[in-house]
Scaffold this motif. Structure first.
Motif, PDB file in Angstrom:
ATOM      1  N   ALA A  83      -3.082   3.549   8.326  1.00  0.00           N
ATOM      2  CA  ALA A  83      -3.184   2.175   7.821  1.00  0.00           C
ATOM      3  C   ALA A  83      -4.217   2.056   6.704  1.00  0.00           C
ATOM      4  N   LYS A  84      -5.321   2.769   6.838  1.00  0.00           N
ATOM      5  CA  LYS A  84      -6.404   2.668   5.846  1.00  0.00           C
ATOM      6  C   LYS A  84      -5.943   3.175   4.486  1.00  0.00           C
ATOM      7  N   GLU A  85      -5.322   4.358   4.516  1.00  0.00           N
ATOM      8  CA  GLU A  85      -4.886   4.974   3.259  1.00  0.00           C
ATOM      9  C   GLU A  85      -3.736   4.155   2.647  1.00  0.00           C
ATOM     10  N   ASP A  86      -2.892   3.611   3.537  1.00  0.00           N
ATOM     11  CA  ASP A  86      -1.813   2.732   3.055  1.00  0.00           C
ATOM     12  C   ASP A  86      -2.409   1.547   2.299  1.00  0.00           C
ATOM     13  N   ALA A  87      -3.434   0.926   2.904  1.00  0.00           N
ATOM     14  CA  ALA A  87      -4.037  -0.269   2.299  1.00  0.00           C
ATOM     15  C   ALA A  87      -4.691   0.093   0.962  1.00  0.00           C
ATOM     16  N   ARG A  88      -5.371   1.245   0.926  1.00  0.00           N
ATOM     17  CA  ARG A  88      -6.065   1.655  -0.310  1.00  0.00           C
ATOM     18  C   ARG A  88      -5.047   1.869  -1.441  1.00  0.00           C
ATOM     19  N   THR A  89      -3.978   2.622  -1.118  1.00  0.00           N
ATOM     20  CA  THR A  89      -3.012   2.950  -2.183  1.00  0.00           C
ATOM     21  C   THR A  89      -2.209   1.711  -2.594  1.00  0.00           C
ATOM     22  N   ALA A  90      -1.927   0.830  -1.608  1.00  0.00           N
ATOM     23  CA  ALA A  90      -1.174  -0.391  -1.929  1.00  0.00           C
ATOM     24  C   ALA A  90      -1.966  -1.235  -2.924  1.00  0.00           C
ATOM     25  N   LYS A  91      -3.279  -1.261  -2.748  1.00  0.00           N
ATOM     26  CA  LYS A  91      -4.148  -2.033  -3.635  1.00  0.00           C
ATOM     27  C   LYS A  91      -4.028  -1.504  -5.072  1.00  0.00           C
ATOM     28  N   ILE A  92      -4.037  -0.184  -5.188  1.00  0.00           N
ATOM     29  CA  ILE A  92      -3.899   0.426  -6.527  1.00  0.00           C
ATOM     30  C   ILE A  92      -2.556   0.026  -7.142  1.00  0.00           C
ATOM     31  N   ALA A  93      -1.498   0.152  -6.329  1.00  0.00           N
ATOM     32  CA  ALA A  93      -0.160  -0.151  -6.847  1.00  0.00           C
ATOM     33  C   ALA A  93      -0.055  -1.613  -7.263  1.00  0.00           C
ATOM     34  N   HIS A  94      -0.680  -2.497  -6.476  1.00  0.00           N
ATOM     35  CA  HIS A  94      -0.692  -3.921  -6.835  1.00  0.00           C
ATOM     36  C   HIS A  94      -1.285  -4.074  -8.220  1.00  0.00           C
ATOM     37  N   ARG A  95      -2.435  -3.429  -8.426  1.00  0.00           N
ATOM     38  CA  ARG A  95      -3.127  -3.561  -9.718  1.00  0.00           C
ATOM     39  C   ARG A  95      -2.273  -2.992 -10.842  1.00  0.00           C
ATOM     40  N   ASP A  96      -1.565  -1.903 -10.537  1.00  0.00           N
ATOM     41  CA  ASP A  96      -0.714  -1.287 -11.575  1.00  0.00           C
ATOM     42  C   ASP A  96       0.556  -2.102 -11.834  1.00  0.00           C
ATOM     43  N   GLY A  97       0.796  -3.087 -11.002  1.00  0.00           N
ATOM     44  CA  GLY A  97       1.925  -3.999 -11.246  1.00  0.00           C
ATOM     45  C   GLY A  97       3.237  -3.580 -10.606  1.00  0.00           C
ATOM     46  N   ALA A  98       3.188  -2.648  -9.636  1.00  0.00           N
ATOM     47  CA  ALA A  98       4.440  -2.244  -8.968  1.00  0.00           C
ATOM     48  C   ALA A  98       4.695  -3.147  -7.760  1.00  0.00           C
ATOM     49  N   LEU A  99       5.957  -3.267  -7.390  1.00  0.00           N
ATOM     50  CA  LEU A  99       6.287  -3.981  -6.151  1.00  0.00           C
ATOM     51  C   LEU A  99       5.976  -3.053  -4.987  1.00  0.00           C
ATOM     52  N   VAL A 100       5.304  -3.583  -3.965  1.00  0.00           N
ATOM     53  CA  VAL A 100       4.762  -2.709  -2.934  1.00  0.00           C
ATOM     54  C   VAL A 100       5.439  -2.887  -1.575  1.00  0.00           C
ATOM     55  N   ASN A 101       5.739  -1.755  -0.964  1.00  0.00           N
ATOM     56  CA  ASN A 101       6.169  -1.765   0.436  1.00  0.00           C
ATOM     57  C   ASN A 101       5.264  -0.826   1.225  1.00  0.00           C
ATOM     58  N   ILE A 102       4.714  -1.348   2.312  1.00  0.00           N
ATOM     59  CA  ILE A 102       3.947  -0.481   3.202  1.00  0.00           C
ATOM     60  C   ILE A 102       4.821  -0.250   4.430  1.00  0.00           C
ATOM     61  N   VAL A 103       5.130   1.014   4.680  1.00  0.00           N
ATOM     62  CA  VAL A 103       6.077   1.330   5.751  1.00  0.00           C
ATOM     63  C   VAL A 103       5.569   0.753   7.080  1.00  0.00           C
ATOM     64  N   ASP A 104       6.473   0.091   7.777  1.00  0.00           N
ATOM     65  CA  ASP A 104       6.156  -0.517   9.081  1.00  0.00           C
ATOM     66  C   ASP A 104       5.057  -1.572   9.015  1.00  0.00           C
ATOM     67  N   ASN A 105       4.915  -2.223   7.889  1.00  0.00           N
ATOM     68  CA  ASN A 105       3.935  -3.306   7.782  1.00  0.00           C
ATOM     69  C   ASN A 105       4.566  -4.463   6.991  1.00  0.00           C
ATOM     70  N   LEU A 106       5.318  -5.243   7.748  1.00  0.00           N
ATOM     71  CA  LEU A 106       6.104  -6.322   7.135  1.00  0.00           C
ATOM     72  C   LEU A 106       5.217  -7.318   6.398  1.00  0.00           C
ATOM     73  N   LEU A 107       4.094  -7.677   7.043  1.00  0.00           N
ATOM     74  CA  LEU A 107       3.252  -8.744   6.496  1.00  0.00           C
ATOM     75  C   LEU A 107       2.646  -8.388   5.145  1.00  0.00           C
ATOM     76  N   GLU A 108       2.260  -7.131   4.985  1.00  0.00           N
ATOM     77  CA  GLU A 108       1.583  -6.728   3.747  1.00  0.00           C
ATOM     78  C   GLU A 108       2.561  -6.250   2.674  1.00  0.00           C
ATOM     79  N   SER A 109       3.862  -6.257   2.999  1.00  0.00           N
ATOM     80  CA  SER A 109       4.837  -5.719   2.040  1.00  0.00           C
ATOM     81  C   SER A 109       5.424  -6.826   1.184  1.00  0.00           C
ATOM     82  N   GLN A 110       5.635  -6.507  -0.089  1.00  0.00           N
ATOM     83  CA  GLN A 110       6.273  -7.510  -0.955  1.00  0.00           C
ATOM     84  C   GLN A 110       7.789  -7.443  -0.865  1.00  0.00           C
ATOM     85  N   PHE A 111       8.290  -6.314  -0.431  1.00  0.00           N
ATOM     86  CA  PHE A 111       9.735  -6.200  -0.223  1.00  0.00           C
ATOM     87  C   PHE A 111       9.971  -5.325   0.994  1.00  0.00           C
ATOM     88  N   ILE A 112      11.159  -5.448   1.570  1.00  0.00           N
ATOM     89  CA  ILE A 112      11.479  -4.564   2.695  1.00  0.00           C
ATOM     90  C   ILE A 112      12.776  -3.835   2.381  1.00  0.00           C
TER      91      ILE A 112
END
Ligand code: SAH
Length: 476
Positions: A83-112
């Protein structure tokens, strides 16, 4: 709908996945089916990922993710099983402007990612917004079993033939051609290879172009009281085939959604100015589309044979030499009586039941009030809201017991269904006070079974239906 399903164009675009373990592998198996440029970022990657990289099916970057890695990416998946590494990398991707999905984390994902049935180019996506993955898997399995694997090849070849098929006129002719291909000629020639399938398409087109012009047909279909589950299979099939659907005001949007997507939908309940369309105009519409060779579904609320002006429409249809079928539906009375747990007839109470209307062509409708006023009579009263006071007056005048129960059911079978039980003497002002805005049906002589049972308990006596002194209260 919290998630809106779309099909994203990914050909040649970057999809980045961070992670190299089991979660990553599961996603990659799916992503490898796309024509996207796939990059995996993982300090440690499973052997399968190395093998895919060696086969140039994806690019593998062997380190942890850094800012900028997801620049210009269409999608980013965080799949670390951490979960920690997922959150860290998702943050980077957000900043880079990509649509983000965190596997098995519906709430934090922008798409499923939906469950997918893949008959490329036919792709079926199933989603439950995370509510019921088991259900999604069951639906997927069902569709996998039902759809032949050849479907994809047929659809691909069919797609290349669409321009040719435009030689056939729009509507029934073109649709008949394609269903002949997908359900007959296509599957028959499937095993003979692609050239044989293409030949079959040309032969089929030739045959269809030389067919006589199709005669139109009218299905007069009962839509039931509103709940799509109360449609008959025949009604569903008719809606699946319709070129044109001419529907009444009382037919619910849920049911209209079941019509073939290409069907022309005409609301015969209203004109552009909100007034009701005249019956002659509806007849003319039905005939006009029938004569154009269309499969017309005349969709009527409930059962078309109950207070539906059916004969007038059939006269118009037969005068124009068109064929028709009547598809019965569940009339409001049947659905309503079921919903109050009662029976329309009952041994020892009533051996007949009347369906009556509150008004007819001449205004308030007259009935055999003397007969209806007798004890134990049951009548389903359609279109009775406006004439409630008239009906009440007539029945009382003819000697009906003022405590005779009347149950009014509004919006039968719909989510906003309301059940109101009162006594005949109180029918008005109850109807007015309750501000009924939807269609309503009234039962003279019936009380919901639930109330009858409550009364049984209250009185601790063997009551038949409902004791008069209590039934005069408004029970629901
Ligand atoms: N053919 C229809 C009746 C058409 S007359 C049928 O078989 O049900 C229209 C009347 O039907 C309405 O005024 C109302 O009394 C009744 N009705 C139709 N749909 C209804 C619904 N969903 N709930 C309650 N009453 C309904």
């Amino acid at each position: 709908m919290k998630h809106f399903p779309i099909f994203l164009a990914v050909e040649g675009r970057r999809i980045i996945l961070a992670g190299g373990g089991d979660a990553a592998l599961a996603k990659l198996r799916l992503l490898l089916k796309t024509e996207a440029k796939l990059t995996v970022i993982a300090a440690q990657a499973a052997p399968e990922i190395h093998a895919w990289a060696d086969a140039s099916r994806l690019t593998l970057i062997q380190r942890t993710m850094e800012p900028g890695d997801t620049m210009c990416a269409a999608l980013f998946y965080a799949a670390h099983d951490d979960a920690k590494e997922d959150a860290r990398t998702a943050k980077i991707a957000h900043r880079d402007g990509a649509l983000v999905n965190i596997v098995d984390n519906l709430l934090e994902s922008q798409f499923i990612t939906p469950a997918i049935v893949d008959r490329d180019p036919v792709t079926i996506a199933i989603g439950t917004e995370g509510a019921a993955p088991v259900l999604a898997r069951a639906i997927k399995k069902d569709l996998e079993d039902r759809l032949p694997t050849s479907l994809g090849t047929l659809a691909r070849i069919g797609k290349g033939f669409r321009a040719m098929a435009e030689k056939l006129s729009y509507g029934a002719a073109r649709r008949n051609f394609w269903s002949d291909f997908y359900f007959n000629a296509g599957p028959r020639t499937m095993h003979q290879g692609e050239d044989a399938i293409k030949d079959a398409l040309f032969t089929l087109l030739h045959n269809h172009l030389n067919e006589d012009v199709k005669q139109g047909h009218i299905d007069i279909v009962g839509a039931g009281p509103g709940d799509p589950d109360l449609l008959t299979l025949k009604a569903r099939k008719a809606l699946d085939k319709a070129d044109v659907v001419i529907f009444d005001q009382l037919v619910t949007p849920n049911i209209l959604e079941l019509a073939r997507r290409e069907a022309i939908m005409i609301n015969a309940g209203k004109t552009g100015f909100g007034t009701a369309m005249a019956q002659e105009d509806i007849n003319a519409l039905i005939v006009e589309h029938g004569l154009r060779g269309h499969h017309v579904v005349r969709l009527k609320a409930g059962d078309p044979t109950v207070f539906g002006r059916l004969d007038e429409e059939i006269n118009a249809i037969t005068t124009a030499d068109l064929s028709y079928t009547i598809v019965p539906g569940i009339t409001a009375a049947s659905a309503a009586v079921a919903n109050i747990g009662q029976s329309l007839t009952k041994r020892g109470r009533n051996s007949s039941v009347r369906f009556i209307t509150g008004h007819d062509t001449k205004g308030y409708a007259d009935h055999d009030w003397k007969e209806l006023a007798k004890v134990g009579q049951v009548a389903a009263i359609y279109m009775g809201k406006k004439s409630a006071r008239f009906i009440q007056g007539r029945l009382l005048m003819h000697g009906a017991d003022p405590s005779t129960p009347v149950t009014v059911i509004e919006n039968v079978s719909r989510p906003d269904q309301r059940v109101i039980t009162t006594a005949l003497s109180n029918l008005e002002p109850t109807i007015t006070n309750k501000n009924l805005s939807g269609p309503a049906i009234m039962f003279l002589g019936l009380v919901p079974r639930a109330i009858t049972q409550q009364l049984h308990q209250l009185c601790k006596a063997d009551v038949q239906d409902v004791p008069p002194q209590i039934s005069t209260q408004e029970a629901l």
